[in-house]
Design a protein around this motif. Structure first.
Motif, PDB file in Angstrom:
ATOM      1  N   ASN A 294       0.841  -1.314   0.026  1.00 54.37           N
ATOM      2  CA  ASN A 294      -0.027   0.042   0.087  1.00 54.37           C
ATOM      3  C   ASN A 294       0.598   1.137  -0.021  1.00 54.37           C
ATOM      4  N   ALA A 295       1.935   1.209  -0.984  1.00 54.94           N
ATOM      5  CA  ALA A 295       2.894   2.348  -0.979  1.00 54.94           C
ATOM      6  C   ALA A 295       2.838   3.105  -2.523  1.00 54.94           C
ATOM      7  N   ASP A 296       2.038   3.058  -3.182  1.00 54.36           N
ATOM      8  CA  ASP A 296       2.076   3.360  -4.642  1.00 54.36           C
ATOM      9  C   ASP A 296       2.598   4.828  -4.889  1.00 54.36           C
ATOM     10  N   ASP A 297       1.882   5.535  -3.811  1.00 49.91           N
ATOM     11  CA  ASP A 297       1.935   7.129  -4.053  1.00 49.91           C
ATOM     12  C   ASP A 297       3.631   7.301  -3.793  1.00 49.91           C
ATOM     13  N   LEU A 298       4.301   6.657  -2.577  1.00 50.13           N
ATOM     14  CA  LEU A 298       5.656   6.935  -2.540  1.00 50.13           C
ATOM     15  C   LEU A 298       6.349   6.570  -3.608  1.00 50.13           C
ATOM     16  N   ALA A 299       6.086   5.218  -4.135  1.00 48.76           N
ATOM     17  CA  ALA A 299       6.736   4.523  -5.239  1.00 48.76           C
ATOM     18  C   ALA A 299       6.710   5.449  -6.455  1.00 48.76           C
ATOM     19  N   ASN A 300       5.550   5.945  -7.030  1.00 45.19           N
ATOM     20  CA  ASN A 300       5.501   6.805  -8.048  1.00 45.19           C
ATOM     21  C   ASN A 300       6.535   8.359  -7.795  1.00 45.19           C
ATOM     22  N   GLU A 301       6.558   8.944  -6.857  1.00 49.35           N
ATOM     23  CA  GLU A 301       7.372   9.923  -6.396  1.00 49.35           C
ATOM     24  C   GLU A 301       8.684   9.777  -6.448  1.00 49.35           C
ATOM     25  N   ILE A 302       9.136   8.619  -6.099  1.00 47.71           N
ATOM     26  CA  ILE A 302      10.623   8.131  -6.179  1.00 47.71           C
ATOM     27  C   ILE A 302      10.653   7.916  -7.910  1.00 47.71           C
TER      28      ILE A 302
ATOM     29  N   CYS B 243       9.589   9.043 -10.350  1.00 48.52           N
ATOM     30  CA  CYS B 243       9.747  10.325 -11.199  1.00 48.52           C
ATOM     31  C   CYS B 243      10.794  11.063 -10.950  1.00 48.52           C
ATOM     32  N   GLN B 244      11.396  10.904  -9.985  1.00 50.94           N
ATOM     33  CA  GLN B 244      12.647  11.603  -9.432  1.00 50.94           C
ATOM     34  C   GLN B 244      13.885  10.750 -10.291  1.00 50.94           C
TER      35      GLN B 244
ATOM     36  N   PRO C 135      13.710   7.613 -12.749  1.00 48.46           N
ATOM     37  CA  PRO C 135      13.130   6.576 -13.429  1.00 48.46           C
ATOM     38  C   PRO C 135      14.001   5.223 -13.812  1.00 48.46           C
ATOM     39  N   GLU C 136      15.145   5.434 -13.820  1.00 43.68           N
ATOM     40  CA  GLU C 136      15.940   4.049 -13.677  1.00 43.68           C
ATOM     41  C   GLU C 136      15.706   3.070 -12.617  1.00 43.68           C
ATOM     42  N   ALA C 137      15.304   3.681 -11.699  1.00 46.55           N
ATOM     43  CA  ALA C 137      15.631   2.672 -10.445  1.00 46.55           C
ATOM     44  C   ALA C 137      14.269   1.571 -10.455  1.00 46.55           C
ATOM     45  N   SER C 138      14.766   0.635  -9.595  1.00 43.52           N
ATOM     46  CA  SER C 138      13.638  -0.420  -9.096  1.00 43.52           C
ATOM     47  C   SER C 138      13.300   0.022  -7.934  1.00 43.52           C
ATOM     48  N   VAL C 139      12.099  -0.480  -7.468  1.00 42.84           N
ATOM     49  CA  VAL C 139      11.412   0.151  -6.015  1.00 42.84           C
ATOM     50  C   VAL C 139      10.964  -1.087  -5.410  1.00 42.84           C
ATOM     51  N   VAL C 140      11.244  -1.044  -4.008  1.00 39.57           N
ATOM     52  CA  VAL C 140      10.699  -2.117  -3.286  1.00 39.57           C
ATOM     53  C   VAL C 140      10.275  -1.385  -2.014  1.00 39.57           C
ATOM     54  N   ALA C 141       8.817  -1.852  -1.818  1.00 41.17           N
ATOM     55  CA  ALA C 141       8.405  -1.157  -0.593  1.00 41.17           C
ATOM     56  C   ALA C 141       8.341  -1.972   0.788  1.00 41.17           C
ATOM     57  N   PHE C 142       8.274  -1.286   1.910  1.00 36.45           N
ATOM     58  CA  PHE C 142       8.331  -1.853   3.290  1.00 36.45           C
ATOM     59  C   PHE C 142       7.335  -1.248   4.141  1.00 36.45           C
ATOM     60  N   SER C 143       6.558  -2.145   4.658  1.00 40.48           N
ATOM     61  CA  SER C 143       5.625  -1.683   5.752  1.00 40.48           C
ATOM     62  C   SER C 143       5.570  -2.070   7.093  1.00 40.48           C
ATOM     63  N   HIS C 144       5.566  -1.392   8.183  1.00 40.49           N
ATOM     64  CA  HIS C 144       5.330  -2.129   9.414  1.00 40.49           C
ATOM     65  C   HIS C 144       4.381  -1.319  10.224  1.00 40.49           C
ATOM     66  N   GLY C 145       3.278  -2.149  10.236  1.00 45.92           N
ATOM     67  CA  GLY C 145       1.874  -1.246  10.675  1.00 45.92           C
ATOM     68  C   GLY C 145       1.485  -0.239   9.740  1.00 45.92           C
ATOM     69  N   GLU C 146       1.503   1.185  10.322  1.00 47.44           N
ATOM     70  CA  GLU C 146       1.093   2.066   9.334  1.00 47.44           C
ATOM     71  C   GLU C 146       2.464   2.752   8.879  1.00 47.44           C
ATOM     72  N   THR C 147       3.573   2.468   9.213  1.00 48.81           N
ATOM     73  CA  THR C 147       4.715   2.919   8.643  1.00 48.81           C
ATOM     74  C   THR C 147       5.010   2.377   7.071  1.00 48.81           C
ATOM     75  N   ARG C 148       5.363   3.483   6.354  1.00 53.43           N
ATOM     76  CA  ARG C 148       5.755   2.797   4.824  1.00 53.43           C
ATOM     77  C   ARG C 148       6.987   3.704   4.513  1.00 53.43           C
ATOM     78  N   PHE C 149       7.699   2.802   3.758  1.00 55.29           N
ATOM     79  CA  PHE C 149       9.049   3.353   3.272  1.00 55.29           C
ATOM     80  C   PHE C 149       9.160   2.596   1.822  1.00 55.29           C
ATOM     81  N   VAL C 150       9.855   3.434   0.883  1.00 56.16           N
ATOM     82  CA  VAL C 150      10.182   2.893  -0.367  1.00 56.16           C
ATOM     83  C   VAL C 150      11.465   2.964  -0.635  1.00 56.16           C
ATOM     84  N   PHE C 151      12.140   1.736  -1.006  1.00 60.57           N
ATOM     85  CA  PHE C 151      13.865   1.701  -1.245  1.00 60.57           C
ATOM     86  C   PHE C 151      13.826   1.836  -2.923  1.00 60.57           C
ATOM     87  N   ALA C 152      14.718   2.898  -3.382  1.00 60.63           N
ATOM     88  CA  ALA C 152      15.176   2.904  -4.403  1.00 60.63           C
ATOM     89  C   ALA C 152      16.394   1.910  -4.805  1.00 60.63           C
TER      90      ALA C 152
END
Length: 728
Positions: free
Chosen positions: A518-526, A528-529, A531-548
């Motif tokens: 549930n981190a599509d918005d964060l992934a799209n933001e990264i 855009c900045q 474009p050649e990166a691959s993304v993997v998201a992480f969530s712990h409860g309500e905390t969300r981060f996306v690794f580029a």
């Protein structure tokens, strides 16, 4: 006796129906010996390759499997005057050490005898001699003979034995005229002494032997010093390994008994005998041979380890990927051996000149004697002049001119992380004026890395890394490496195509696709900045981060590109990767000319286009799709992480994460090429001036010996300049 050896233990199947055998050959002293052996053995039907390594007196043979008895080669070498044994590095090193010690002992005897005889000769050759009675002079001459004759018989054995072996096999080598010169100098001295002559030449004969031994000892030591590179590799090779014969039982077995997928145990202080991946444990390991980094690195589950790696701290359980002759260390050793057996057009020129030497110098000495006799000189003076011609024209300098530079340059390149894979690689790399880089895996590191690590809290990174250990996806593996994770979280499940999930401290924890977390918005933001990166998201409860996650540039890439351009070498990128990624890499590195989404056929077309324009292209690439371009380029290099096909096609392979070895290869090769040319000119100029001077009778045999040895030492010292390092 040699024909009774069971060679089966020493044979190696190289594939394509060929068998390989290494033989240690005694009596190889020069390029002429190399050419003689290779020419004769290559003429045997079904022999596909016969190459001599002058550095360690090794003959590498390949022939069609099932067609020849290996004993045939030993017999043929014996007919040529050489004794051969199956090559074993330890035994070869012992023989070479004994030979070096023998040369040193003989040099000591010759030098001691020369000093004593020179003291006896001073009264005879100085003005005191005018007041000396004939009986006193004869006494000094006989005393000199008493010292020199036994000393020469012992000290000159290396030359006499080599010459006799060559003559017995109905051939000649450079030791034949040397031995003739020594024998004639001693013989004429004895004749002069018997005839109560005013002068004898015992001092010249023993000094000649001392000079020759000094030159040969220096040559031997230079070869041994270069062999130390290969010896260092052999020392890294572990002979045994601790194997799990059951989940709870271990046993020490020979490294040759280890097979892929076996499990081995590595303990602190041990060297790894295999290539593999860490399954369990954590340790600081020294793998500078592979990475080029001298600082230890941390090995954790999922980390690759290689044969030769030294375990410093903890214990590791490793699943074997390759063992014995299939390890990266074994491949590096083979590449180094090929480099030391390398041939170039300059070396082939020197070999041809060495082959012509014996008949030419014998004819020159004989004609010199006849010319002086015709001119009215005494037989004594004519034979002394002929002896000087025999000695001064020794082709040691010519024989060493190219092999010495190649040996030193190959060693210097190996020390900088470059392994040569072609005989004329040094010459072709030296000629390049343009470098074409592939991007992925060449300008960039082969492994993925987290680009936005600094923007994510440390505790979150550590937790995500532990979760990532439960996934086999390469993007998840990059997160685990970045976090330095070693302990996976318990009770983690994997949902194919989505990611991994579980519970931690009473809250749901996930790592995978942005939609899975549930981190599509964060992934799209990264994206855009970057474009050649691959993304993997992480969530712990309500905390969300996306690794580029993306491949990082090699740490010194920009510096190396700038250094190449300062040397007048044009640089461009020709890559099959997407245009945004290639454009970004070119901008980051300051490369103005680049091409993206290029097929293998188009890469070759670009190289051929540059070749038509007169460019000498060095292609640097790592992928399977780069192999045709590597073969088409004037010269080529691949990183050690390249596919096996790319490594096989490339002229050189470089180690480590840095790009500096590419620059080093060009710099050292250019310097080596200059030194080869200088050495050839030194040898030619020496003979152009020395031979006429000797023919004119200006020099004595003693001076001829000093000049000949001096030219050889000068060539070797000039070759050692190839080791000098320069800043980027």
């Amino acid at each position: 006796m040699q024909a009774d050896i069971d060679f089966s233990h020493y044979l190696r199947d190289t594939g394509a129906g060929l068998v390989h055998l290494d033989l240690a050959v005694e009596g190889i002293n020069c390029a002429g010996c190399m050419a003689k052996i290779e020419r004769n053995l290559s003429s045997i039907p079904d022999v596909t390759s016969a190459r001599v390594n002058l550095t360690d007196s090794r003959l590498a043979l390949e022939w069609k499997a099932g067609t020849l008895d290996p004993a045939l080669f030993v017999t043929r070498l014996a007919e040529l005057g050489y004794k051969a044994h199956p090559f074993q590095r330890d035994a070869a090193e012992m023989r070479e050490a004994q030979r070096s010690q023998g040369l040193l002992r003989r040099l000591g005897v010759a030098a001691f005898a020369a000093m004593n005889v020179m003291m006896l000769s001073i009264p005879v050759w100085s003005g005191i001699g005018s007041d000396m009675l004939p009986e006193q002079r004869d006494f000094f001459h006989w005393l000199s003979a008493l010292i020199v004759l036994p000393a020469a018989a012992y000290s000159a054995q290396p030359f006499f034995a080599s010459a006799w072996t060559a003559l017995r096999s109905r051939g000649v080598n450079m030791d034949v005229p040397i031995s003739i010169g020594i024998f004639l100098a001693l013989a004429i001295s004895v004749v002069e002494t018997v005839n109560h002559a005013e002068h004898a030449y015992f001092d010249a004969a023993i000094m000649l032997i001392a000079f020759l031994l000094a030159g040969r000892y220096l040559d031997q030591n230079m070869r041994r010093r270069t062999r130390a590179f290969a010896g260092n590799l052999a020392a890294l090779k572990a002979e045994t390994a601790t194997k799990f014969v059951s989940p709870t039982e271990i046993r020490t077995v020979p490294a040759a008994a280890i097979k892929p997928n076996d499990m081995v145990l590595l303990r602190p202080g041990e060297r790894c005998a295999v290539d593999g991946n860490v399954i369990e444990g954590r340790s600081e390991v020294d793998q500078s041979l592979i990475t080029g980094e001298t600082l230890p690195v941390t090995a954790t589950p999922g980390s690759a380890v290689f044969a030769g790696t030294l375990v410093r701290s903890g214990t590791l359980r490793v699943r074997v990927a390759a063992a014995s002759g299939d390890t990266l260390l074994a491949e590096i050793t083979r590449l180094l051996d090929q480099a030391l057996q390398a041939r170039s057009r300059y070396l082939r020129l020197a070999e041809r000149a060495s082959r012509l030497y014996a008949p030419v110098v014998h004819a020159t000495a004989f004609l010199t004697m006849l010319g002086w006799l015709a001119y009215g000189a005494t037989f004594h003076d004519s034979i002394v002049t002929a002896i000087a011609v025999l000695i001064i024209t020794c082709p040691c300098a010519l024989g060493l001119a190219i092999p010495a530079v190649q040996t030193v340059a190959s060693g210097a390149l190996f020390g900088s992380g470059v392994l040569l894979n072609a005989g004329d690689a040094i010459e072709r790399i030296a000629e390049v004026d343009r470098v074409i880089f592939d991007k992925t895996g060449t300008l960039t590191l082969p492994e993925l890395d987290v680009a936005n690590l600094a923007s994510i809290p440390t505790e979150t990174v550590k937790l995500a890394g532990r979760l990532a250990l439960s996934s086999r996806h390469p993007v998840a593996a990059a997160v685990a490496r970045a976090a330095g994770a070693s302990a996976p979280l318990p009770d983690i499940a994997e949902e194919p195509g989505q990611g991994v999930h579980g519970t931690w401290q009473g809250q749901s924890i996930r790592l995978g696709r942005p939609s899975f977390c549930n981190a599509d918005d964060l992934a799209n933001e990264i994206l855009c900045q970057d474009p050649e990166a691959s993304v993997v998201a992480f969530s712990h409860g309500e905390t969300r981060f996306v690794f580029a996650v993306r491949q990082q540039m090699r740490p010194d890439a920009a510096e190396v590109i700038a250094a190449l351009e300062r040397r007048g070498i044009a640089v461009e990128i020709v890559s099959g990767d997407r245009e945004p990624a290639v454009r970004r890499a070119a901008a980051t590195l300051g490369i103005h000319e680049w091409r993206a989404e290029v097929s293998p056929v188009d890469k070759i077309a670009r190289i051929e286009e540059l070749a038509r324009q007169g460019c000498k292209v060095l292609m640097v690439g790592d992928g399977l799709n780069d192999a045709p371009a590597l073969a088409a380029a004037h010269a080529s290099m691949s990183p050690v992480t390249a596919t096996h096909l790319s490594q096989a096609v490339a002229d050189a392979v470089f180690l480590g994460e840095r790009l500096a070895p590419v620059l080093t290869a060009i710099r050292v090769s250019r310097k080596a090429l200059r030194l080869m040319q200088q050495n050839l000119w030194l040898a030619v100029i020496y003979n152009v001036f020395a031979v006429p001077v000797a023919i004119l009778g200006v020099v004595t045999p003693l001076i001829a010996a000093a000049a000949m040895s001096g030219s050889s030492v000068l060539v070797m010292l000039n070759a050692l300049r190839a080791r000098a390092k320069e800043a980027i």
